[in-house]
Motif scaffolding. Structure first.
Motif, PDB file in Angstrom:
ATOM      1  N   ASP A 211     -61.149  17.717  26.845  1.00  0.00           N
ATOM      2  CA  ASP A 211     -62.431  17.256  26.316  1.00  0.00           C
ATOM      3  C   ASP A 211     -63.200  18.490  25.860  1.00  0.00           C
ATOM      4  N   GLY A 212     -63.243  18.669  24.551  1.00  0.00           N
ATOM      5  CA  GLY A 212     -63.843  19.882  23.999  1.00  0.00           C
ATOM      6  C   GLY A 212     -65.256  19.714  23.488  1.00  0.00           C
ATOM      7  N   ALA A 213     -65.932  18.630  23.903  1.00  0.00           N
ATOM      8  CA  ALA A 213     -67.266  18.346  23.357  1.00  0.00           C
ATOM      9  C   ALA A 213     -68.227  19.511  23.552  1.00  0.00           C
ATOM     10  N   GLN A 214     -68.136  20.183  24.712  1.00  0.00           N
ATOM     11  CA  GLN A 214     -69.084  21.260  24.996  1.00  0.00           C
ATOM     12  C   GLN A 214     -68.499  22.641  24.734  1.00  0.00           C
ATOM     13  N   ALA A 215     -67.247  22.697  24.316  1.00  0.00           N
ATOM     14  CA  ALA A 215     -66.649  23.998  24.025  1.00  0.00           C
ATOM     15  C   ALA A 215     -66.766  24.318  22.539  1.00  0.00           C
ATOM     16  N   THR A 216     -66.492  23.317  21.695  1.00  0.00           N
ATOM     17  CA  THR A 216     -66.442  23.546  20.248  1.00  0.00           C
ATOM     18  C   THR A 216     -67.730  24.123  19.659  1.00  0.00           C
ATOM     19  N   PRO A 217     -68.929  23.810  20.187  1.00  0.00           N
ATOM     20  CA  PRO A 217     -70.116  24.432  19.584  1.00  0.00           C
ATOM     21  C   PRO A 217     -70.243  25.913  19.918  1.00  0.00           C
ATOM     22  N   HIS A 218     -69.559  26.375  20.958  1.00  0.00           N
ATOM     23  CA  HIS A 218     -69.895  27.677  21.531  1.00  0.00           C
ATOM     24  C   HIS A 218     -68.835  28.761  21.394  1.00  0.00           C
ATOM     25  N   MET A 219     -67.608  28.407  21.004  1.00  0.00           N
ATOM     26  CA  MET A 219     -66.543  29.417  21.009  1.00  0.00           C
ATOM     27  C   MET A 219     -65.433  28.990  20.049  1.00  0.00           C
ATOM     28  N   PRO A 220     -64.637  29.945  19.608  1.00  0.00           N
ATOM     29  CA  PRO A 220     -63.501  29.561  18.777  1.00  0.00           C
ATOM     30  C   PRO A 220     -62.510  28.745  19.611  1.00  0.00           C
ATOM     31  N   VAL A 221     -62.019  27.661  19.030  1.00  0.00           N
ATOM     32  CA  VAL A 221     -61.013  26.849  19.725  1.00  0.00           C
ATOM     33  C   VAL A 221     -59.759  26.790  18.857  1.00  0.00           C
ATOM     34  N   ASP A 222     -58.650  27.102  19.465  1.00  0.00           N
ATOM     35  CA  ASP A 222     -57.373  27.101  18.755  1.00  0.00           C
ATOM     36  C   ASP A 222     -56.417  26.202  19.543  1.00  0.00           C
ATOM     37  N   VAL A 223     -56.199  24.996  19.013  1.00  0.00           N
ATOM     38  CA  VAL A 223     -55.403  24.040  19.793  1.00  0.00           C
ATOM     39  C   VAL A 223     -53.944  24.493  19.931  1.00  0.00           C
ATOM     40  N   GLN A 224     -53.492  25.318  19.000  1.00  0.00           N
ATOM     41  CA  GLN A 224     -52.112  25.812  19.148  1.00  0.00           C
ATOM     42  C   GLN A 224     -52.024  26.843  20.260  1.00  0.00           C
ATOM     43  N   ALA A 225     -53.046  27.708  20.345  1.00  0.00           N
ATOM     44  CA  ALA A 225     -53.052  28.698  21.419  1.00  0.00           C
ATOM     45  C   ALA A 225     -53.210  27.998  22.777  1.00  0.00           C
ATOM     46  N   LEU A 226     -54.054  26.949  22.809  1.00  0.00           N
ATOM     47  CA  LEU A 226     -54.252  26.223  24.069  1.00  0.00           C
ATOM     48  C   LEU A 226     -53.022  25.400  24.419  1.00  0.00           C
ATOM     49  N   ASP A 227     -52.288  25.005  23.388  1.00  0.00           N
ATOM     50  CA  ASP A 227     -51.089  24.179  23.547  1.00  0.00           C
ATOM     51  C   ASP A 227     -51.418  22.791  24.123  1.00  0.00           C
ATOM     52  N   ALA A 228     -52.657  22.329  23.891  1.00  0.00           N
ATOM     53  CA  ALA A 228     -53.052  21.009  24.392  1.00  0.00           C
ATOM     54  C   ALA A 228     -52.342  19.924  23.584  1.00  0.00           C
ATOM     55  N   ASP A 229     -52.035  18.817  24.259  1.00  0.00           N
ATOM     56  CA  ASP A 229     -51.429  17.691  23.552  1.00  0.00           C
ATOM     57  C   ASP A 229     -52.491  16.938  22.763  1.00  0.00           C
ATOM     58  N   PHE A 230     -53.680  16.844  23.369  1.00  0.00           N
ATOM     59  CA  PHE A 230     -54.799  16.178  22.706  1.00  0.00           C
ATOM     60  C   PHE A 230     -56.061  17.024  22.925  1.00  0.00           C
ATOM     61  N   TYR A 231     -56.895  17.071  21.910  1.00  0.00           N
ATOM     62  CA  TYR A 231     -58.166  17.798  22.040  1.00  0.00           C
ATOM     63  C   TYR A 231     -59.235  16.952  21.343  1.00  0.00           C
ATOM     64  N   ALA A 232     -60.312  16.656  22.057  1.00  0.00           N
ATOM     65  CA  ALA A 232     -61.327  15.739  21.533  1.00  0.00           C
ATOM     66  C   ALA A 232     -62.675  16.438  21.413  1.00  0.00           C
ATOM     67  N   PHE A 233     -63.397  16.157  20.325  1.00  0.00           N
ATOM     68  CA  PHE A 233     -64.776  16.666  20.245  1.00  0.00           C
ATOM     69  C   PHE A 233     -65.618  15.818  19.304  1.00  0.00           C
ATOM     70  N   SER A 234     -66.938  16.061  19.351  1.00  0.00           N
ATOM     71  CA  SER A 234     -67.910  15.230  18.641  1.00  0.00           C
ATOM     72  C   SER A 234     -68.607  16.018  17.548  1.00  0.00           C
ATOM     73  N   GLY A 235     -68.859  15.359  16.432  1.00  0.00           N
ATOM     74  CA  GLY A 235     -69.559  16.005  15.330  1.00  0.00           C
ATOM     75  C   GLY A 235     -70.985  16.406  15.674  1.00  0.00           C
ATOM     76  N   HIS A 236     -71.688  15.523  16.377  1.00  0.00           N
ATOM     77  CA  HIS A 236     -73.125  15.775  16.579  1.00  0.00           C
ATOM     78  C   HIS A 236     -73.403  16.927  17.529  1.00  0.00           C
ATOM     79  N   LYS A 237     -72.382  17.370  18.257  1.00  0.00           N
ATOM     80  CA  LYS A 237     -72.596  18.520  19.139  1.00  0.00           C
ATOM     81  C   LYS A 237     -72.231  19.836  18.447  1.00  0.00           C
ATOM     82  N   VAL A 238     -71.648  19.751  17.266  1.00  0.00           N
ATOM     83  CA  VAL A 238     -71.360  20.958  16.476  1.00  0.00           C
ATOM     84  C   VAL A 238     -72.223  20.961  15.206  1.00  0.00           C
ATOM     85  N   TYR A 239     -73.475  20.487  15.366  1.00  0.00           N
ATOM     86  CA  TYR A 239     -74.473  20.545  14.291  1.00  0.00           C
ATOM     87  C   TYR A 239     -74.155  19.583  13.147  1.00  0.00           C
TER      88      TYR A 239
END
Lengths: 420, 143
Positions: A211-239
């Motif tokens: 659950d990346g809702a609170q991570a995506t506004p604050h830091m670079p997120v690389d789903v390949q580096a994380l190797d997560a199967d699923f990564y979720a986030f919201s538009g309204h929390k990233v402006y």
């Protein structure tokens, strides 16, 4: 550091005062005072680029997307799918086909619970979450457990508001079928060691949603580096706009999944004898999507990439560290949690005043914070508080605003009789 | 502009600090729990009724200054009143909070210090939570 290096560092440093001009709402006053918006974990304000993107869609080329032969439909489709490409780049996902537009993080989690996890669990199988999850990463799993007879297991957290890779591993059993955990806590600000946790879960053969809702506004997120199967986030929390978000899912997993909702746009062919579903991501996007919202969402992640996620992270890290220290120094204040890696939020309680009283008194000074359980009742119970006050930060917040918050907390103390 | 002092009057802060009848009432004839899911405020209300008259009232709970003071003022004024009187007073209180009448047009009695809550729409729920809990504790009204 040499003088040249120093000047480069200064030149690349994010200047929140300059960026504030991109956000029209930040010019307004509240109760006769300049707005100090510290409720970014709930939702962020919108830059002109996002407002313009939505506005231009409606003013210039809006029509329904996909399968349209006429010009407007083609332009809308290009902009809508262009936004998918921007989100792909934002997450460094391998393919645009792995980006599913959803209403937000909540819907993304429900989608995965319904279409990926539910068909794979039997009674007695286990789903693992952590004690610091938002209700949106608890309730969908409880619903799934009710339907399937699966069992929800919870990774405990320390008083500091952390858990380790070993804590997660200890919760994994041969019956664990799925792990769903938060990247950054919306209350504590804890940044969890997601990459290591995903690796550990995979070693046990357990797929993971982050659950990346609170991570995506604050830091670079690389789903390949994380190797997560699923990564979720919201538009309204990233402006970006409300009502739009994204689910990243590994293509091979998405391809195996059954639809979430049935309708138009998610099929290849329909007959009363049987219906063939479209390939991902269309399979999971039944009905007319939030077209202008997705386009605004694309503009928002573009804006963040242009400002630079690394610069945002550096600016906010400094701001949040200052806030945690300065708020904790106010007499009567107790911070909730003390994570070593913190992003975005500082939660606290005060000896003399309830969080709602704090929020009201601050609001009268133009300072917007949130008070309540922040949709994390199990976490509140863990800390033995009914609610907390939470100040949460974004790229446009300044050190002066943190100081205004601290001055406001002194005012709370004065009003409630603890002179400071 | 609503001044913060209109909300946090001295008497409100004093009731928040020293809530009256803040205990479990035993024995009691009526009890109800109220909770505001938005903020986590929680109140347990205890009543001992003699027919239609409140003989004794007490509350326990955890909440903000407004809900605590509202509960404290309520249980302080309730003893000796009839159920009908309490319902009528709450109707007056609600009318003021929702701006349907001005505080000086009606008799808010001991609730007058809470009139300032009407300027703070986000806090109306705090002020009425104890009263809604009281209504739930009472036997249903004869119609």
């Amino acid at each position: 550091m040499s003088a040249v290096e120093q000047s480069v560092a200064v030149a690349t440093r994010l200047d929140p005062h300059a960026l504030r001009r991109d956000f029209p709402i930040l010019a307004r006053e509240v109760h006769g005072r300049p707005l100090v918006y510290l409720d970014n974990a709930a939702s962020t304000q919108k830059p002109q680029a996002v407002i313009d993107a939505e506005l231009n869609c409606y003013r210039r080329y809006y029509a329904n997307v996909h399968r349209g032969v006429h010009t407007l439909s083609q332009e809308s489709t290009a902009a809508f799918e262009g936004a998918r490409g921007r989100v792909r780049r934002f997450l460094n996902a391998p393919s645009e086909q792995e980006i599913v537009f959803v209403r937000g993080t909540t819907e993304a989690i429900n989608l995965v619970a319904h279409s990926f996890v539910a068909p794979r669990v039997k009674p007695g199988d286990e789903i693992v979450v952590t004690h610091m999850e938002h209700h949106s990463n608890i309730v969908p799993w409880q619903l799934l457990c009710e339907r399937t007879g699966a069992v929800l297991r919870v990774v405990p957290i320390t008083d500091a508001g952390e858990f380790t890779v070993a804590d997660v591993e200890a919760a994994l059993t041969p019956r664990t079928r799925f792990l769903s955990l938060v990247h950054v806590s919306n209350v504590l600000g804890t940044v969890n060691p997601v990459r290591e946790i995903v690796a550990a879960a995979k070693a046990h053969g357990v797929p993971v949603l982050v659950d990346g809702a609170q991570a995506t506004p604050h830091m670079p997120v690389d789903v390949q580096a994380l190797d997560a199967d699923f990564y979720a986030f919201s538009g309204h929390k990233v402006y970006g706009p409300t009502g739009i978000g994204a689910l990243y899912g590994r293509y091979d997993l998405l391809a195996e999944m059954t639809p979430y909702q049935g309708g138009g746009d998610m099929i290849r062919s329909v007959s009363f004898a049987g219906t063939e579903y479209a390939d991902p991501p269309a399979r999971f996007e039944a009905g007319t999507p939030h077209i202008a919202g997705a386009i605004g969402f694309g503009a928002a992640v573009d804006y963040l990439m242009e400002v630079g996620l690394e610069r945002i992270a550096a600016h906010e890290a400094e701001l949040v560290a200052h806030a945690a220290e300065a708020v904790a120094a106010v007499p009567g204040v107790r911070l909730i949690g003390a994570p070593r890696q913190r992003a975005g939020a500082v939660s606290f309680v005060m000896k003399e005043a309830h969080p709602h009283d704090i929020a009201t008194i601050l609001d009268q000074q133009g300072i917007a914070i949130r008070a309540g359980h922040h949709c994390t009742e199990p976490l509140m119970e863990r800390y033995g508080v009914p609610a907390t006050a939470r100040a949460s930060f974004g790229l446009y917040n300044t050190r002066e605003e943190v100081d205004a918050l601290v001055e406001g907390l002194h005012k709370v103390n004065r009003l409630f009789g603890l002179g400071t | 502009m609503a001044e913060i002092d209109a909300l946090y009057q001295a008497l409100i802060l004093e009731h928040n600090r020293n809530p009256r009848r803040h205990r479990i009432l035993e024995p009691c004839t009526h009890h109800a729990s109220g909770r505001n899911p938005v903020c986590g405020d929680q109140v347990d209300l205890y009543l001992r009724l003699d027919g239609e008259v409140v003989e004794d009232a007490a509350f326990q709970g955890e909440g903000c200054a407004i809900s605590t003071a509202s509960a404290s003022l309520m249980v302080e004024l309730a003893p000796g009143r009839s159920v009908a009187e309490l319902r009528a007073l709450f109707a007056v209180f609600e009318a003021v909070l929702h701006g349907r009448c001005a505080p000086d047009e009606v008799d808010m009695e001991a609730l007058a210090p809470l009139a300032g809550v009407r300027y703070f729409p986000g806090r109306l729920g705090c002020a009425v939570l104890p009263w809604q809990t009281l209504l739930r504790a009472l036997p249903p009204m004869d119609v």
